[in-house]
Design an enzyme around this catalytic site. Sequence first.
Site, mmCIF file in Angstrom:
data_model
loop_
_atom_site.group_PDB
_atom_site.id
_atom_site.type_symbol
_atom_site.label_atom_id
_atom_site.label_comp_id
_atom_site.label_asym_id
_atom_site.label_seq_id
_atom_site.Cartn_x
_atom_site.Cartn_y
_atom_site.Cartn_z
ATOM 1 N N LYS A 63 0.840 -1.199 0.000
ATOM 2 C CA LYS A 63 0.000 0.000 0.000
ATOM 3 C C LYS A 63 0.877 1.252 0.000
ATOM 4 C CE LYS A 63 -3.830 2.004 2.733
ATOM 5 N NZ LYS A 63 -4.646 1.804 3.957
ATOM 6 N N SER A 138 -9.387 1.720 3.442
ATOM 7 C CA SER A 138 -8.605 2.475 2.484
ATOM 8 C C SER A 138 -7.627 1.636 1.675
ATOM 9 C CB SER A 138 -7.827 3.567 3.228
ATOM 10 O OG SER A 138 -6.943 3.006 4.187
ATOM 11 N N SER A 162 -9.584 -0.484 7.574
ATOM 12 C CA SER A 162 -9.048 -0.288 6.220
ATOM 13 C C SER A 162 -8.417 -1.515 5.586
ATOM 14 C CB SER A 162 -8.030 0.855 6.217
ATOM 15 O OG SER A 162 -8.681 2.094 6.360
#
Length: 454
Positions: A63, A138, A162
């Site tokens: 990420k 996210s 997330s």
Amino acid sequence: MPSVQPTGITQVRQQVSSSSAEEVVAAAVQRARDAAGLGAFLSVAEHAESGTGPLAGVPLAVKDNLDTRDLPTTGGTPALRDSRPGRDQHAVARLRAAGAAVIGKTNLHELALGITSNNAAFGPVRNPHDTTRSAGGSSGGSAVAVATGVVPIALGTDTGGSLRVPAAHCGVVGWRPTTGRWGTGRIVPISRTRDTAGVLATSVADVALVDEIVTGQPAPAESGRPLRLGVPRTGFYDDLHPEVARCTERALERLAASGVELVEVEVAGGHALDAECGFPIVFFEVAQDLPAYLATLPGPERGLTLADVLAQVASPDVRAGLEAAASGAVTEDVYRQAMATRDRLRAAYAAALRPADAEPLDALVYPTVPLPPPPLGDDETTELNGRQVPVFLTTIRNTGPGSTAGMPAISLPAGTTGAGLPIGISLEGLPGSDTALLATARRVEAALGPVTSA
């Protein structure tokens, strides 16, 4: 555009045994480029190197709010578009040392401050099961990278859900360890109290392997005794989308049929306590933690202030959140009160999982998200049971309280809607119970069996 064909670490090892690690990694790099239509990646390595060890030849996606020594770390926000920290976050470093090859950085909700991954600066992440739907956030890009088989494992972060929200929406496994277990720092931060790195994968076995490599703590041998899982109906099972409810009840029926003891419990005041303290903690800490991170960067981003970052934020929901943080409305006194409320929240979870008048529970079990993946563009509200509800607060209703409390949790695929959209269920344990929770998750995964439609 790649199809939904996830692959695990064992399958990649088989590929490496019949081919070279370099070829396997190069193929993953190409798959990452082919996934452009889903918006999964923000950068892809020109040449990803594999090392030696248990993950030799295993491609890894990271990420883009976790620092990497060889690729930018943008946080999905314009002010950090060219930031190159030149260092690896703890989990990244440990997985590289085990032989994994970082093939690219994945897209996310801007600054990880949201749950749709509809990033106004870099474009949305699209759900591979229905590209008109959100992949969740996210860590949406990481979930898509695993769900489509670009990589068998991808790192993400979790502050309020997330990792688990996109895992549920994309039909993969999402692991949030106890806060601090996977190291601190070298992450574009939101909250030191709530942030943690974690992993998305296709099986609990792969998650457990990654957790062992990152922490050095192997999962314990599974006990032969029946599992005892707490079912917190109040709050966690209220107002579910009908197909989420059907998938969840079917999962509970399978668990009971396999010998799991299901115990009705209550996390007393859990949601109310989280509503009281969760956001104040984030708003106070991000105003301190983000500038502190910026000051550690080697490039010109070192001189950025919170106001500088805010001035370039592209996503309206993220701008509103940062403006609230920058306003100073959450004073130190308010923050201290919020942390005291957090202690009460942790105590409520402890009372549910370790009741004074009964045997302890192995974990809580509940639907990860109350509704299926919402349509892309439902950034403020979305439809649930015939009415418009706030998409953020509704999505993190079940994942948020435990995140505030710093607890480990894992989302597992539990089925799909009639339209083929994935649904997840979560297991959650007390802080520090990570290895035991992973052992529990393996047994639950086996009991659930193959995922089917509702």
